[in-house]
Design a protein around this motif. Structure first.
Motif, PDB file in Angstrom:
ATOM      1  N   ALA A 116       0.716  -1.231   0.037  1.00 17.64           N
ATOM      2  CA  ALA A 116      -0.002  -0.090  -0.081  1.00 17.64           C
ATOM      3  C   ALA A 116       0.957   1.152  -0.060  1.00 17.64           C
ATOM      4  N   GLY A 117       2.131   1.008   0.737  1.00 13.99           N
ATOM      5  CA  GLY A 117       2.928   2.530   0.630  1.00 13.99           C
ATOM      6  C   GLY A 117       2.083   3.690   1.260  1.00 13.99           C
ATOM      7  N   SER A 118       2.044   4.645   0.514  1.00 16.31           N
ATOM      8  CA  SER A 118       1.547   5.794   0.751  1.00 16.31           C
ATOM      9  C   SER A 118      -0.135   5.926   0.511  1.00 16.31           C
ATOM     10  N   LEU A 119      -0.529   4.827  -0.198  1.00 15.35           N
ATOM     11  CA  LEU A 119      -1.989   4.914  -0.391  1.00 15.35           C
ATOM     12  C   LEU A 119      -2.911   4.752   0.770  1.00 15.35           C
ATOM     13  N   ASP A 120      -4.264   5.325   0.634  1.00 16.52           N
ATOM     14  CA  ASP A 120      -5.119   5.357   1.781  1.00 16.52           C
ATOM     15  C   ASP A 120      -5.796   3.866   1.939  1.00 16.52           C
ATOM     16  N   VAL A 121      -5.039   2.876   2.474  1.00 12.46           N
ATOM     17  CA  VAL A 121      -5.574   1.524   2.757  1.00 12.46           C
ATOM     18  C   VAL A 121      -5.413   1.149   4.323  1.00 12.46           C
ATOM     19  N   THR A 122      -6.506   0.572   4.635  1.00  8.43           N
ATOM     20  CA  THR A 122      -6.823   0.092   5.910  1.00  8.43           C
ATOM     21  C   THR A 122      -7.012  -1.338   5.818  1.00  8.43           C
ATOM     22  N   VAL A 123      -6.135  -1.986   6.710  1.00 13.30           N
ATOM     23  CA  VAL A 123      -6.323  -3.443   6.962  1.00 13.30           C
ATOM     24  C   VAL A 123      -6.614  -4.100   8.249  1.00 13.30           C
ATOM     25  N   ASP A 124      -7.863  -4.648   8.318  1.00 12.92           N
ATOM     26  CA  ASP A 124      -8.270  -5.270   9.402  1.00 12.92           C
ATOM     27  C   ASP A 124      -8.280  -6.775   9.456  1.00 12.92           C
ATOM     28  N   ALA A 125      -7.780  -7.250  10.495  1.00 12.71           N
ATOM     29  CA  ALA A 125      -7.544  -8.751  11.012  1.00 12.71           C
ATOM     30  C   ALA A 125      -8.937  -9.421  11.783  1.00 12.71           C
ATOM     31  N   PHE A 126      -9.401 -10.369  11.344  1.00 15.80           N
ATOM     32  CA  PHE A 126     -10.212 -11.369  12.125  1.00 15.80           C
ATOM     33  C   PHE A 126      -9.893 -12.838  12.077  1.00 15.80           C
ATOM     34  N   SER A 127     -10.251 -13.401  13.208  1.00 20.30           N
ATOM     35  CA  SER A 127     -10.302 -14.857  13.476  1.00 20.30           C
ATOM     36  C   SER A 127     -11.637 -15.441  13.377  1.00 20.30           C
ATOM     37  N   ASP A 128     -12.531 -14.807  13.396  1.00 22.49           N
ATOM     38  CA  ASP A 128     -14.034 -15.152  13.444  1.00 22.49           C
ATOM     39  C   ASP A 128     -14.875 -14.382  12.500  1.00 22.49           C
ATOM     40  N   GLY A 129     -15.637 -15.019  11.674  1.00 23.08           N
ATOM     41  CA  GLY A 129     -16.543 -14.628  10.467  1.00 23.08           C
ATOM     42  C   GLY A 129     -17.433 -13.580  11.332  1.00 23.08           C
ATOM     43  N   ARG A 130     -18.026 -14.320  12.307  1.00 18.99           N
ATOM     44  CA  ARG A 130     -19.275 -13.251  12.953  1.00 18.99           C
ATOM     45  C   ARG A 130     -18.835 -12.032  13.225  1.00 18.99           C
ATOM     46  N   LYS A 131     -17.427 -11.884  13.876  1.00 21.29           N
ATOM     47  CA  LYS A 131     -17.014 -10.571  14.077  1.00 21.29           C
ATOM     48  C   LYS A 131     -16.531  -9.740  12.871  1.00 21.29           C
ATOM     49  N   LEU A 132     -16.220 -10.588  11.665  1.00 20.12           N
ATOM     50  CA  LEU A 132     -16.143  -9.447  10.643  1.00 20.12           C
ATOM     51  C   LEU A 132     -17.591  -9.060   9.915  1.00 20.12           C
ATOM     52  N   LEU A 133     -18.501  -9.940  10.067  1.00 22.38           N
ATOM     53  CA  LEU A 133     -19.793  -9.326   9.761  1.00 22.38           C
ATOM     54  C   LEU A 133     -20.266  -8.222  10.649  1.00 22.38           C
ATOM     55  N   GLU A 134     -20.135  -8.223  11.772  1.00 19.20           N
ATOM     56  CA  GLU A 134     -20.577  -7.259  12.792  1.00 19.20           C
ATOM     57  C   GLU A 134     -19.803  -5.926  12.173  1.00 19.20           C
ATOM     58  N   ALA A 135     -18.467  -6.195  11.979  1.00 21.97           N
ATOM     59  CA  ALA A 135     -17.466  -4.892  11.681  1.00 21.97           C
ATOM     60  C   ALA A 135     -18.025  -4.218  10.105  1.00 21.97           C
ATOM     61  N   PHE A 136     -18.354  -5.298   9.460  1.00 23.05           N
ATOM     62  CA  PHE A 136     -18.851  -4.857   7.951  1.00 23.05           C
ATOM     63  C   PHE A 136     -20.116  -4.239   7.959  1.00 23.05           C
ATOM     64  N   ASP A 137     -20.855  -4.447   8.775  1.00 22.36           N
ATOM     65  CA  ASP A 137     -22.175  -3.690   9.003  1.00 22.36           C
ATOM     66  C   ASP A 137     -21.801  -2.189   9.296  1.00 22.36           C
ATOM     67  N   ARG A 138     -21.090  -2.024   9.999  1.00 16.47           N
ATOM     68  CA  ARG A 138     -20.639  -0.903  10.691  1.00 16.47           C
ATOM     69  C   ARG A 138     -19.921  -0.035   9.779  1.00 16.47           C
ATOM     70  N   ASN A 139     -19.108  -0.625   9.033  1.00 15.18           N
ATOM     71  CA  ASN A 139     -18.329   0.147   7.831  1.00 15.18           C
ATOM     72  C   ASN A 139     -17.999  -0.879   6.728  1.00 15.18           C
ATOM     73  N   PRO A 140     -18.394  -0.750   5.737  1.00 15.72           N
ATOM     74  CA  PRO A 140     -18.099  -1.958   4.732  1.00 15.72           C
ATOM     75  C   PRO A 140     -16.690  -2.132   4.230  1.00 15.72           C
ATOM     76  N   TYR A 141     -16.262  -3.191   3.909  1.00 12.50           N
ATOM     77  CA  TYR A 141     -14.795  -3.340   3.233  1.00 12.50           C
ATOM     78  C   TYR A 141     -14.872  -3.482   1.736  1.00 12.50           C
ATOM     79  N   ASP A 142     -13.845  -3.388   1.154  1.00 15.60           N
ATOM     80  CA  ASP A 142     -13.883  -3.222  -0.339  1.00 15.60           C
ATOM     81  C   ASP A 142     -13.292  -4.706  -0.837  1.00 15.60           C
ATOM     82  N   VAL A 143     -12.383  -5.156   0.020  1.00  7.51           N
ATOM     83  CA  VAL A 143     -11.730  -6.517  -0.407  1.00  7.51           C
ATOM     84  C   VAL A 143     -11.701  -7.611   0.991  1.00  7.51           C
TER      85      VAL A 143
END
Length: 236
Positions: free
Chosen positions: A24-51
């Motif tokens: 990513a370098g200087s690009l505006d990229v945010t990376v979050d990591a999850f160990s559980d799909g349910r937690k990812l869904l909760e986070a996605f509903d608050r603020n969607p991901y692109d990839v």
């Protein structure tokens, strides 16, 4: 761009985040990591991901089920599956997966996916300018170069020219992650539109033919490095 990695293996989550952050370098990229799909869904509903990089074999919720739930929310996301078993590939067609990466994931394969997505996103990037009292959107991928003209800036693009009251330095800051380079105090160019670098001049591709622009002596070396880096990152 927002990216999420969901894998129950901490080693892979760390590896993926490190590679993405490096790319990513200087690009505006945010990376979050999850160990559980349910937690990812909760986070996605608050603020969607692109990839989303999803491990298929996870204990609480497998990657295929997670992908289906994500597709119920939106079609405008890239889903990449991580698996050690290629037989899962057929199920991926149901959720329009971008790609499968077999584990252990090779760094060059992960980089290929990221380059593809970043290129897709950069072609959609638009610049909002005010021209003759009206707000106008220009596709960043259509811009060839900027030229400072006293208190104005002329934007040369594939669709024509746009003269606006602006500071070229502000454009340099705004587009530093989009493949643009300040060759001279009066010029900011798109590396994608460069045809040739000759001594202290750079030849740019335009709809009307080549245009030669000056390169400051102090910028020749860094321009070469920027061009090599751009070509390398664009090739996959």
């Amino acid at each position: 761009m927002r990216i999420a990695v969901c894998d129950d293996e901490e080693k892979f989550r760390t590896q993926a985040r490190d590679i993405i952050d490096k790319m990513a370098g200087s690009l505006d990229v945010t990376v979050d990591a999850f160990s559980d799909g349910r937690k990812l869904l909760e986070a996605f509903d608050r603020n969607p991901y692109d990839v989303l990089f999803l491990d298929i074999e996870m204990p609480a919720m497998d990657g295929i089920t997670l992908a289906k739930k994500l597709r119920e929310r939106t079609d405008s996301i890239y889903i990449v599956f991580l698996t050690g078993h290629v037989e899962y590939a057929l199920e991926g067609y149901e959720v329009n997966a971008l790609r499968y990466l077999t584990k252990p994931v090779k760094e060059d394969k992960l980089r290929e996916v990221l380059r593809f997505v970043m290129d897709k996103n950069s072609t959609k990037r638009q610049l909002l300018i005010k021209e003759d009292g009206e707000e106008v959107l220009i596709n960043v991928s259509d811009i060839i170069y900027f030229e400072a003209q006293n208190q104005y800036v002329m934007i040369y693009a594939t669709d024509g020219e746009h003269l606006i009251r602006y500071n070229i330095g502000d454009f340099e800051n705004e587009l530093k992650g989009d493949g643009f380079f300040r060759t001279h105090r009066g010029y900011l160019i798109s590396l994608a539109k460069v045809k040739k670098l000759v001594k202290s001049e750079v030849l740019m591709e335009t709809p009307d033919g080549e245009v030669s622009l000056p390169v400051s002596r102090s910028n020749v070396k860094t321009l070469k490095e920027a061009l090599y880096s751009y070509v390398e990152d664009s090739a996959f």
